[in-house]
Design a protein around this motif. Sequence first.
Motif, mmCIF file in Angstrom:
data_model
loop_
_atom_site.group_PDB
_atom_site.id
_atom_site.type_symbol
_atom_site.label_atom_id
_atom_site.label_comp_id
_atom_site.label_asym_id
_atom_site.label_seq_id
_atom_site.Cartn_x
_atom_site.Cartn_y
_atom_site.Cartn_z
ATOM 1 N N MET A 253 28.129 4.516 -21.386
ATOM 2 C CA MET A 253 26.898 3.837 -20.981
ATOM 3 C C MET A 253 25.689 4.333 -21.767
ATOM 4 S SD MET A 253 27.356 3.782 -16.830
ATOM 5 C CE MET A 253 25.618 3.362 -16.609
ATOM 6 N N PHE A 254 25.693 5.617 -22.129
ATOM 7 C CA PHE A 254 24.537 6.205 -22.808
ATOM 8 C C PHE A 254 24.822 6.517 -24.279
ATOM 9 C CE2 PHE A 254 23.790 6.953 -18.316
ATOM 10 C CZ PHE A 254 22.438 6.659 -18.193
ATOM 11 N N ARG A 255 25.826 5.856 -24.828
ATOM 12 C CA ARG A 255 26.167 5.972 -26.249
ATOM 13 C C ARG A 255 26.405 7.421 -26.666
ATOM 14 N NH1 ARG A 255 21.767 1.975 -29.170
ATOM 15 N NH2 ARG A 255 21.784 0.326 -27.604
ATOM 16 N N ILE A 256 27.218 8.089 -25.891
ATOM 17 C CA ILE A 256 27.638 9.452 -26.220
ATOM 18 C C ILE A 256 29.130 9.411 -26.491
ATOM 19 C CG2 ILE A 256 27.777 11.849 -25.438
ATOM 20 C CD1 ILE A 256 25.584 11.108 -23.359
ATOM 21 N N ASN A 257 29.543 9.949 -27.622
ATOM 22 C CA ASN A 257 30.967 10.009 -27.944
ATOM 23 C C ASN A 257 31.566 11.214 -27.217
ATOM 24 O OD1 ASN A 257 33.504 10.599 -29.221
ATOM 25 N ND2 ASN A 257 32.894 9.291 -30.922
ATOM 26 N N SER A 295 15.857 18.188 -25.847
ATOM 27 C CA SER A 295 14.707 19.081 -25.975
ATOM 28 C C SER A 295 14.991 20.378 -25.240
ATOM 29 C CB SER A 295 13.451 18.426 -25.399
ATOM 30 O OG SER A 295 13.544 18.312 -23.992
ATOM 31 N N LYS A 296 14.391 21.470 -25.713
ATOM 32 C CA LYS A 296 14.587 22.765 -25.064
ATOM 33 C C LYS A 296 14.095 22.731 -23.625
ATOM 34 C CE LYS A 296 14.517 25.791 -29.105
ATOM 35 N NZ LYS A 296 13.848 26.949 -29.756
ATOM 36 N N GLN A 297 13.037 21.954 -23.383
ATOM 37 C CA GLN A 297 12.489 21.866 -22.034
ATOM 38 C C GLN A 297 13.499 21.262 -21.070
ATOM 39 O OE1 GLN A 297 11.058 20.789 -24.773
ATOM 40 N NE2 GLN A 297 9.017 21.664 -24.971
ATOM 41 N N SER A 298 14.136 20.162 -21.494
ATOM 42 C CA SER A 298 15.101 19.494 -20.606
ATOM 43 C C SER A 298 16.336 20.357 -20.390
ATOM 44 C CB SER A 298 15.495 18.128 -21.183
ATOM 45 O OG SER A 298 16.135 18.264 -22.441
ATOM 46 N N VAL A 397 31.408 22.825 -16.361
ATOM 47 C CA VAL A 397 30.675 23.018 -17.619
ATOM 48 C C VAL A 397 30.522 21.698 -18.365
ATOM 49 C CG1 VAL A 397 30.875 24.016 -19.937
ATOM 50 C CG2 VAL A 397 31.189 25.456 -17.930
ATOM 51 N N ILE A 398 31.609 20.943 -18.492
ATOM 52 C CA ILE A 398 31.544 19.662 -19.194
ATOM 53 C C ILE A 398 30.622 18.698 -18.456
ATOM 54 C CG2 ILE A 398 32.884 17.636 -19.913
ATOM 55 C CD1 ILE A 398 35.279 19.542 -20.291
ATOM 56 N N GLY A 399 30.748 18.640 -17.127
ATOM 57 C CA GLY A 399 29.907 17.745 -16.342
ATOM 58 C C GLY A 399 28.433 18.079 -16.451
ATOM 59 N N ASN A 400 28.091 19.365 -16.404
ATOM 60 C CA ASN A 400 26.693 19.768 -16.502
ATOM 61 C C ASN A 400 26.123 19.531 -17.892
ATOM 62 O OD1 ASN A 400 25.935 20.666 -13.900
ATOM 63 N ND2 ASN A 400 27.171 22.492 -14.169
ATOM 64 N N SER A 401 26.939 19.738 -18.907
ATOM 65 C CA SER A 401 26.477 19.494 -20.277
ATOM 66 C C SER A 401 26.171 18.014 -20.486
ATOM 67 C CB SER A 401 27.544 19.966 -21.278
ATOM 68 O OG SER A 401 27.793 21.345 -21.140
ATOM 69 N N ILE A 402 27.060 17.150 -20.002
ATOM 70 C CA ILE A 402 26.834 15.702 -20.119
ATOM 71 C C ILE A 402 25.625 15.286 -19.283
ATOM 72 C CG2 ILE A 402 27.812 13.438 -19.547
ATOM 73 C CD1 ILE A 402 30.552 14.587 -20.329
ATOM 74 N N ALA A 403 25.466 15.877 -18.103
ATOM 75 C CA ALA A 403 24.306 15.570 -17.255
ATOM 76 C C ALA A 403 23.004 15.901 -17.975
ATOM 77 C CB ALA A 403 24.393 16.357 -15.953
ATOM 78 N N THR A 404 22.991 16.993 -18.699
ATOM 79 C CA THR A 404 21.794 17.398 -19.439
ATOM 80 C C THR A 404 21.458 16.383 -20.526
ATOM 81 O OG1 THR A 404 22.342 19.726 -19.045
ATOM 82 C CG2 THR A 404 20.761 19.260 -20.790
ATOM 83 N N ILE A 405 22.474 15.922 -21.246
ATOM 84 C CA ILE A 405 22.244 14.953 -22.320
ATOM 85 C C ILE A 405 21.780 13.615 -21.748
ATOM 86 C CG2 ILE A 405 23.319 13.686 -24.228
ATOM 87 C CD1 ILE A 405 25.298 16.021 -24.482
ATOM 88 N N VAL A 406 22.437 13.157 -20.689
ATOM 89 C CA VAL A 406 22.064 11.879 -20.071
ATOM 90 C C VAL A 406 20.630 11.931 -19.558
ATOM 91 C CG1 VAL A 406 22.515 10.338 -18.121
ATOM 92 C CG2 VAL A 406 24.424 11.221 -19.473
ATOM 93 N N ALA A 408 18.223 13.890 -20.552
ATOM 94 C CA ALA A 408 17.324 13.947 -21.706
ATOM 95 C C ALA A 408 17.127 12.559 -22.320
ATOM 96 C CB ALA A 408 17.875 14.915 -22.749
ATOM 97 N N LYS A 409 18.201 11.779 -22.388
ATOM 98 C CA LYS A 409 18.088 10.435 -22.959
ATOM 99 C C LYS A 409 17.254 9.524 -22.066
ATOM 100 C CE LYS A 409 21.906 9.979 -26.167
ATOM 101 N NZ LYS A 409 22.749 8.980 -26.816
#
Length: 428
Positions: A253-257, A295-298, A397-406, A408-409
Amino acid sequence: MSVAVASASAPARKALWKNLGVQVVIAMILGTLVGLLFPSFAAQLKILGDIFLRLIKTAVAPLVFLCVVVGVVSAGDFKRIGKVGLVAMLYFEIVSSIALGFGLVAGNLLGIGQGMSATTAASGVKPPSAAGAPHSTLEFILNIFPDNFIGAFARGELLQVLVIALIFGAALLHLKESKRLPIERGLNAISDAFFEFIHLIMWVAPIGTFGAVAFAVGSSGTAVLLSLIYLVLSFYAVVIAFIVVVLGGICAMFRINLFSFLAFIKDEIFIVLGTASSESVLPRLLEKLPTYGCSKQSVGLVLPTGYAFNLDGTSIYMSMGILFLAHAYNVPLDFSQQLGILAIMLLTSKGAATVSGGSFVVFAATVAATGVLPLEGLAVLFGVYRFMSIAIATTNVIGNSIATIVTAKICGEFDESVLARTVREEMA
């Protein structure tokens, strides 16, 4: 001639054996072999894993504090922070609910625990006490707020550290620029020092992994693993399905591979697989995700918060664990009862990061809160919890990392050019 010059100027590839991920995988294999062949000796190697995790934990709370404070000050105003925080919390609640429901559906379909009542007395290991777990919404809310500045760091209470960091960051924003800038520069310098501290500790990650894996295999033995193998394999299959289907769908949905991103954090995944602790890679992810475009802030705000509020692996484990006990002890749970227990888990799963003992202790509190499931079954599940915790921590870990990217987007805190540059450097 030009080919020779080009080949001479190209940076030499690092030897495969020097790669941290490869070292961790080798350590896991050796730990498994030692655990199977020399179980008594392997049970004594727990100290190696404990030392590594203790060293990591010394830096987690300070790093969270520094990253959040610097993020607040860099953002410059609370409107930006509030937007990121609100989006993150909405995302956490939605995905955590999906994870809980995913675990319930899978547990019902797979019939975990059915016909396994004979194994309920197989484990003599006593589970940890759940006395410290939050038993009500009011207790959980109260536990978020610290009663001691230093105590929150000493106890490793990440939620309390987050509260302190947000208030401290707000206080810095209220200072005049002439007073704020020297403090901000100092905090950035201290943050850099802590990251170097983590880099040094990572040199011994393979040793810690070897000890942790050898202890898990050597102390549990094959009898417990064989008696509960269906539960363990089912859980791993469900976790993989959740990552591919649910998290993969969110990524699409958020164009993340998804698979490209998993390759990007493969070293962190291997470390978590070896240590069964998501905390072991939090400092590395705080440093690494900004190079992916966030971003470092997010990253500084969303990632540590996710460690308390977005525990996808813990949610799936709790759902399947509840159904395992119900099936193993022939306790019928109709659809309405399962929904009621799901509502309880929505609250208690948020306390996993604030309770000493982690996911299992919170799960024990949930079992007690249901009032219908036998507490005796906790000993059985605790016998294989060490093995299931590997998948729990990895999914978290994987879920939180993806949550951070989503997040941020959605909030405009993602820079595609940074990601493109990182991809080029990875391929070089």
